[in-house]
Every structure is written in structure tokens, then in C-alpha cells.
Scaffold this active site. Structure first.
Site, PDB file in Angstrom:
ATOM      1  N   GLY A  39       9.035  24.767-133.503  1.00 14.12           N
ATOM      2  CA  GLY A  39      10.251  25.290-134.108  1.00 14.12           C
ATOM      3  C   GLY A  39      11.388  24.286-133.992  1.00 14.12           C
ATOM      4  N   ASN A  40      12.603  24.766-134.037  1.00 16.44           N
ATOM      5  CA  ASN A  40      13.778  23.916-133.991  1.00 16.44           C
ATOM      6  C   ASN A  40      13.829  23.106-132.693  1.00 16.44           C
ATOM      7  OD1 ASN A  40      17.202  24.259-133.396  1.00 16.44           O
ATOM      8  ND2 ASN A  40      16.463  23.205-135.212  1.00 16.44           N
ATOM      9  N   LYS A 148      12.716  30.270-122.961  1.00 16.39           N
ATOM     10  CA  LYS A 148      13.670  31.194-122.367  1.00 16.39           C
ATOM     11  C   LYS A 148      13.139  32.622-122.541  1.00 16.39           C
ATOM     12  CE  LYS A 148      16.597  27.548-123.067  1.00 16.39           C
ATOM     13  NZ  LYS A 148      16.311  26.300-123.763  1.00 16.39           N
ATOM     14  N   LYS A 233      21.047  33.788-119.823  1.00 14.61           N
ATOM     15  CA  LYS A 233      22.256  33.402-120.571  1.00 14.61           C
ATOM     16  C   LYS A 233      22.216  33.927-121.994  1.00 14.61           C
ATOM     17  CE  LYS A 233      20.056  29.911-122.893  1.00 14.61           C
ATOM     18  NZ  LYS A 233      20.227  29.191-124.147  1.00 14.61           N
ATOM     19  N   ASN A 298      22.001  33.339-130.681  1.00 11.09           N
ATOM     20  CA  ASN A 298      22.160  34.705-130.198  1.00 11.09           C
ATOM     21  C   ASN A 298      23.608  35.176-130.382  1.00 11.09           C
ATOM     22  OD1 ASN A 298      19.516  35.593-128.661  1.00 11.09           O
ATOM     23  ND2 ASN A 298      19.826  33.426-128.203  1.00 11.09           N
TER      24      ASN A 298
END
Length: 388
Positions: A39-40, A148, A233, A298
């Protein structure tokens, strides 16, 4: 290292054999790297790593990158386009990855020769990936997770690094930090933290693999602390996004970030007493929290969620805004909530609990500040007050 010569009389022969052995050992010690994910962030990781494998003699030039195969609107396969153009046109358009990056849609083939594995996929896919890899890896493999998130099971929360270590029987470090992928892709300065358990030598090897003049990596002996910072976070970033979407202002956002950091630290130390306070002052801690609350995906999607009064779901907004990328905050908030509920800690962590209630549609976005009227009851968990 070659064995020392046994006798002086035969030194020339022994030295000759020693040189041959040194050559063989050097060849056998060259590490092959595979990135599991594309992905990114995975593509940016590939760019960083590929630039270093060409320079460092201890790494094989080629970097394999496992790609979950997709068909692009043009009808072409994503892996084919990456290998033809040296660019992930879907997840990191406009950035050359390095000619030594090879995209591979076959997971088994991608990892076959690797002895260094970089995991960077959405955390909800990791258990299935690990099951597919059991018995498929070389004996000397080490791993690092850039993921994460965590898995919550009947016996409690499981960190992704622990899942990898236990299922694949490998040493697994973690890398987290204030790392907005698109900024690193264009070589803007950034820092990151490698968390490790006992083996400092392995951690230093990961540091060498990732470090560039614009990406500075520091090792810290605290896997759980580093990983939980990177995980939690994203929950705080949702809260920051709600504040932005409701135009509550910078003072409110700063207060939410401070309270969020406090809850991150308390939650981490309640789960793992080994977590170090100093970890929260590394790139993986306060720096990552700041950058994610200012510019992460997010925060951005939570902003849109609040602007729409919570009437459009996160799934809908994710599909519209992220072009195939996945949010981590919403699923992590749910997982954290399950831990809090199961352990009777909900009143200890009002921000975490409220973020999930808003994300699940049970509270309006404006509830993100209303909870602050109720101070945490630190007596709920014996000895927990020291963590707040």
C-alpha cells in the site's frame, strides 16, 4: 568467521581455505529482503529499503514486494504495472520505487528466499497471512512490523509483533514513528523508532536497512511501548478529527491530544508493565501523535464524519476518500473498547471509550468534549493512578 590456523607449517594451505570459507560465509550472510504489503506506506518502505540494498554489501540488491493483486481500470494487473513502470500507480503515484524492487503477487514465492521480512499490511489481515506462511520460511528469518493495530481474542489483546513471533517462530521488531508516507516519499526529513526486545544486533541491522539522510531511525529496547504508541495514536487522531470537523478550535484539539497521550501511556503500562516512560518521547510517541492528529488519514476521515453529523458511515467515507487504503483508527478503537469493557476499565479511559461510541454511531461527534465533565475514577484498578 573462518577458523584460526591450526599449525604454522600448514599456514598457506589453511589461509587459502580460510579465504574460500570467508567468501562462502560472506555470500551466505547476505540478507534478502521481502516486503509483505504494497500500500502507500509499504511502497514508501520499499523505496527506502531498495535505495539501501544497492549501497550496502550485506544486503542482496533485489527487494521483493508482495502485492495483493488488483486489476486497474485500464485492465492491467497492478503487479505488471509496478514492474513495468517502477511505480505503484494506485497507492503511491508519481514516485519511483527503485529498479531493484520486484512486485510479486504470489506470497509463497515472494518470501521463499528471504531472511528479512517487512510486514506492512492492514492489521486485520495479519492472522491470515501468518497462517499462510507457517512452514514456508527459511530458518534464519527475522521480521519487522510496520503495522499499527492489535488483535483482541478471548484471552486478551495480542500485539501484531507477538502474533508474528509466535505463529512464525521468528524474532520480530517493530518500526513506528511520525511518518506520513507521502512526505517521506518525496524525501522530506522524518524520524522513526525501531523497538526491539533483547537482540540489539538485529535491531541495528534494521536501522541500517531503513536509514537514509532524510529518514533517521533510532533503536529502543521496548517493543510493546513502541508498538502501542503506533497503534493507539490512531484512536486519538479520530478524536482530533471530530474536533476539526466541528470547528472547535486549536485549544480544544490540543487538550484532546494531551488527554489522548495520557490515556495512551496509561493503557500501555497497564497492559505491559515493561513499557518505558521514555518511549513516549521518541518519534513513535509524542511526535507520531502530533503528526497523525495534524495530517493523517484517520484525522481527515473523522473530520468528514463529524462534518456530516455522523450520518455517513466510516466505511462509506473510507471508500470515497482513501482510494483503497484502510483506516486503522476505527477498528483499533473497537478493539481497545473491548479490552476496556472486558477488564472493567471503561471509566478509566473516557476518551478512548467515547471515540468508539461515536465511531459506532451510539454518540454524536460533539460528545468528544462532553465526556471531560467526568474525571477518570483511578481507583477502579488497583495501583492504576500512578499511570495517569
Amino acid at each position: 568467521m573462518a577458523p584460526p590456523a591450526a599449525m604454522e607449517e600448514t599456514a598457506p594451505t589453511i589461509n587459502l581455505l580460510s579465504n574460500i570459507n570467508d567468501g562462502n560465509n560472506a555470500a551466505s550472510q547476505i540478507s534478502r529482503v521481502t516486503i509483505v504489503g504494497s500500500g502507500n506506506w509499504g511502497s514508501v518502505a520499499a523505496k527506502l529499503i531498495a535505495s539501501n540494498t544497492l549501497k550496502l554489501a550485506s544486503f542482496h540488491d533485489e527487494v521483493r514486494m508482495w502485492v495483493f493483486e488488483e486489476t486497474l481500470p485500464t485492465g492491467q494487473k497492478l503487479t505488471e504495472v509496478i514492474n513495468q513502470t517502477n511505480e505503484n500507480v494506485k497507492y503511491l503515484p508519481g514516485i519511483k520505487l527503485g529498479k531493484n524492487v520486484v512486485a510479486d503477487p504470489d506470497l509463497d514465492n515472494a518470501v521463499r528466499d528471504a531472511n528479512m521480512l517487512v510486514f506492512v499490511t492492514p492489521h486485520q489481515f495479519m492472522e491470515g497471512i501468518c497462517k499462510r506462511l507457517v512452514g514456508k520460511l527459511k530458518e534464519d528469518v527475522v521480521a519487522i512490523s510496520l503495522i499499527k493495530g492489535m488483535e483482541v481474542k478471548m484471552d486478551g489483546p495480542h500485539m501484531i509483533s507477538t502474533l508474528i513471533s509466535e505463529q512464525l517462530r521468528v524474532n520480530c521488531c517493530v518500526l513506528m514513528g511520525a511518518n506520513i508516507a507521502n512526505e517521506i516519499a518525496v524525501e522530506k526529513f522524518s524520524e522513526a523508532t525501531v523497538g526491539y526486545r533483547e537482540n540489539r544486533e538485529v535491531a541495528e541491522k534494521w536501522v541500517r536497512l531503513f536509514s537514509t539522510p532524510y529518514f533517521v531511525v533510532t533503536p529502543v529496547q521496548d517493543v510493546e511501548g513502541v508498538e502501542l504508541c503506533g497503534t493507539l495514536k490512531n484512536v486519538v487522531a479520530l478524536a482530533a478529527g471530530f474536533v476539526d470537523g466541528l470547528e472547535m478550535g486549536n485549544n480544544t484539539k490540543a487538550a484532546i491530544m494531551r488527554i489522548g497521550l495520557r490515556e495512551m501511556r496509561a493503557f500501555s503500562k497497564l497492559l505491559f508493565s515493561s513499557v518505558k516512560d521514555s518511549t513516549f518521547f521518541e518519534s513513535c510517541g509524542v511526535a507520531d501523535l502530533i503528526t497523525t492528529c495534524l495530517g493523517g488519514r484517520n484525522r481527515r476521515v473523522a473530520d468528514a464524519f463529524a462534518k456530516n453529523g455522523g450520518k455517513r458511515s466510516f466505511d462509506e467515507l473510507e471508500a470515497e476518500m482513501l482510494q483503497g487504503q484502510k483506516l486503522q483508527g476505527v477498528s483499533t478503537a473497537r478493539e481497545v473498547y473491548e479490552v476496556l469493557r472486558h477488564r472493567g476499565w471503561l471509566e478509566l479511559f473516557p476518551l478512548f471509550a467515547t471515540v468508539h461510541e461515536i465511531s459506532a454511531g451510539r454518540l454524536p461527534p460533539s460528545a468528544i468534549v462532553e465526556y471531560s465533565e467526568h474525571k477518570p475514577n483511578c481507583s477502579l484498578v488497583e495501583g492504576s493512578a500512578q499511570y495517569f
